[in-house]
Design a protein around this motif. Structure first.
Motif, short mmCIF file in Angstrom:
data_model
loop_
_atom_site.label_atom_id
_atom_site.label_comp_id
_atom_site.label_asym_id
_atom_site.label_seq_id
_atom_site.Cartn_x
_atom_site.Cartn_y
_atom_site.Cartn_z
N CYS A 1 3.75 101.47 65.54
CA CYS A 1 2.88 100.31 65.85
C CYS A 1 3.48 99.48 66.98
O CYS A 1 2.75 99.01 67.85
CB CYS A 1 2.69 99.46 64.61
SG CYS A 1 1.62 100.21 63.37
N ARG B 1 -1.45 96.41 65.62
CA ARG B 1 -1.12 95.51 64.51
C ARG B 1 -0.85 96.32 63.25
O ARG B 1 -1.47 97.34 63.00
CB ARG B 1 -2.27 94.55 64.27
CG ARG B 1 -2.50 93.61 65.44
CD ARG B 1 -3.63 92.68 65.14
NE ARG B 1 -3.37 91.97 63.90
CZ ARG B 1 -3.22 90.65 63.79
NH1 ARG B 1 -3.32 89.92 64.85
NH2 ARG B 1 -3.00 90.09 62.63
N THR B 2 0.06 95.82 62.43
CA THR B 2 0.41 96.50 61.19
C THR B 2 -0.47 96.08 60.03
O THR B 2 -0.39 96.66 58.95
CB THR B 2 1.88 96.22 60.83
OG1 THR B 2 2.06 94.81 60.72
CG2 THR B 2 2.81 96.79 61.87
N ASP B 3 -1.32 95.08 60.23
CA ASP B 3 -2.17 94.57 59.14
C ASP B 3 -3.06 95.65 58.54
O ASP B 3 -3.36 95.62 57.35
CB ASP B 3 -3.06 93.42 59.63
CG ASP B 3 -2.25 92.22 60.07
OD1 ASP B 3 -1.03 92.21 59.82
OD2 ASP B 3 -2.83 91.30 60.67
N ALA B 4 -3.49 96.59 59.34
CA ALA B 4 -4.39 97.64 58.87
C ALA B 4 -3.70 98.58 57.87
O ALA B 4 -4.37 99.27 57.11
CB ALA B 4 -4.92 98.45 60.04
N TYR B 5 -2.38 98.60 57.87
CA TYR B 5 -1.64 99.53 57.02
C TYR B 5 -1.02 98.86 55.80
O TYR B 5 -0.36 99.51 55.01
CB TYR B 5 -0.56 100.21 57.85
CG TYR B 5 -1.12 100.83 59.10
CD1 TYR B 5 -2.00 101.90 59.02
CD2 TYR B 5 -0.84 100.32 60.36
CE1 TYR B 5 -2.56 102.46 60.15
CE2 TYR B 5 -1.38 100.87 61.49
CZ TYR B 5 -2.25 101.94 61.39
OH TYR B 5 -2.80 102.49 62.50
N VAL B 6 -1.22 97.56 55.65
CA VAL B 6 -0.71 96.82 54.50
C VAL B 6 -1.83 96.65 53.48
O VAL B 6 -2.93 96.25 53.85
CB VAL B 6 -0.16 95.44 54.93
CG1 VAL B 6 0.31 94.64 53.74
CG2 VAL B 6 0.96 95.61 55.94
N GLU C 1 -4.39 95.20 50.70
CA GLU C 1 -5.02 93.88 50.60
C GLU C 1 -4.27 92.95 49.64
O GLU C 1 -4.23 91.74 49.84
CB GLU C 1 -6.48 94.05 50.15
CG GLU C 1 -7.27 92.76 50.10
CD GLU C 1 -7.50 92.13 51.46
OE1 GLU C 1 -7.65 90.90 51.51
OE2 GLU C 1 -7.51 92.85 52.46
N TYR D 1 -1.23 92.44 49.33
CA TYR D 1 -0.09 91.78 49.98
C TYR D 1 -0.51 90.94 51.18
O TYR D 1 0.35 90.47 51.92
CB TYR D 1 0.93 92.83 50.42
CG TYR D 1 1.49 93.63 49.28
CD1 TYR D 1 2.23 93.03 48.28
CD2 TYR D 1 1.25 95.00 49.20
CE1 TYR D 1 2.73 93.77 47.23
CE2 TYR D 1 1.76 95.74 48.16
CZ TYR D 1 2.49 95.13 47.18
OH TYR D 1 2.99 95.86 46.14
N SER D 2 -1.78 90.72 51.38
CA SER D 2 -2.24 89.98 52.55
C SER D 2 -2.03 88.47 52.36
O SER D 2 -1.87 87.98 51.24
CB SER D 2 -3.72 90.25 52.81
OG SER D 2 -4.50 89.67 51.80
N ARG D 3 -2.06 87.76 53.46
CA ARG D 3 -1.90 86.30 53.41
C ARG D 3 -3.07 85.64 52.68
O ARG D 3 -2.90 84.66 51.97
CB ARG D 3 -1.77 85.74 54.82
CG ARG D 3 -0.40 85.96 55.39
CD ARG D 3 -0.30 85.41 56.79
NE ARG D 3 -0.31 86.59 57.65
CZ ARG D 3 -0.79 86.62 58.86
NH1 ARG D 3 -1.31 85.57 59.40
NH2 ARG D 3 -0.76 87.72 59.57
N GLN D 4 -4.27 86.20 52.85
CA GLN D 4 -5.44 85.62 52.20
C GLN D 4 -5.32 85.73 50.68
O GLN D 4 -5.64 84.77 49.96
CB GLN D 4 -6.71 86.33 52.68
CG GLN D 4 -7.07 86.08 54.11
CD GLN D 4 -6.32 86.99 55.07
OE1 GLN D 4 -5.61 87.89 54.65
NE2 GLN D 4 -6.45 86.73 56.35
#
Length: 119
Positions: free
Chosen positions: A44, A50-55, A57, A59-62
């Protein structure tokens, strides 16, 4: 394909296969813990993606914000604590005071990345 750097100890130089669309790395950490391993992060970084696509949901900030947006009220006194049907024994933590700063084992080398698009 990601090739790990050679370390001073002579280890390393391993080749790992990544399939970002299937969330697969031959190292196995990604499948085990569902979090991207260092090889995914290296790819990445190399691709400026961005690494967000591989984390996941969860563990997301939201999700974190939704979890802790509710009001938590502390128990004010031990008089309100429930009695438990077993004996609780607490032991002090096993602490060792060592001098100096602990040395990490992390090797901050460059990854050799070869990107192939499979049919």
């Amino acid at each position: 394909m990601v090739k790990s750097p050679i370390r001073v100890s002579g280890t390393g130089n391993n080749v790992y296969t990544l399939r970002l669309n299937n969330k697969f790395c031959s190292y196995g950490k990604w499948q085990t813990y569902t979090l991207p391993c260092s090889h995914v992060l290296a790819v990445c970084r190399e691709n400026w993606s961005r690494t967000d696509a591989y984390v996941p949901e969860i563990y997301s900030r939201q999700t974190y914000r939704k979890t802790y947006q509710a009001n938590f009220h502390p128990v004010l006194s031990e008089n309100f604590w429930r009695d438990v049907p077993f004996n609780l024994t607490f032991y002090p933590p096993n602490m060792k005071n060592e001098r100096g700063r602990k040395q990490g084992k992390r090797f901050r080398g460059k990854w050799i990345i070869e990107i192939r698009i499979l049919p």
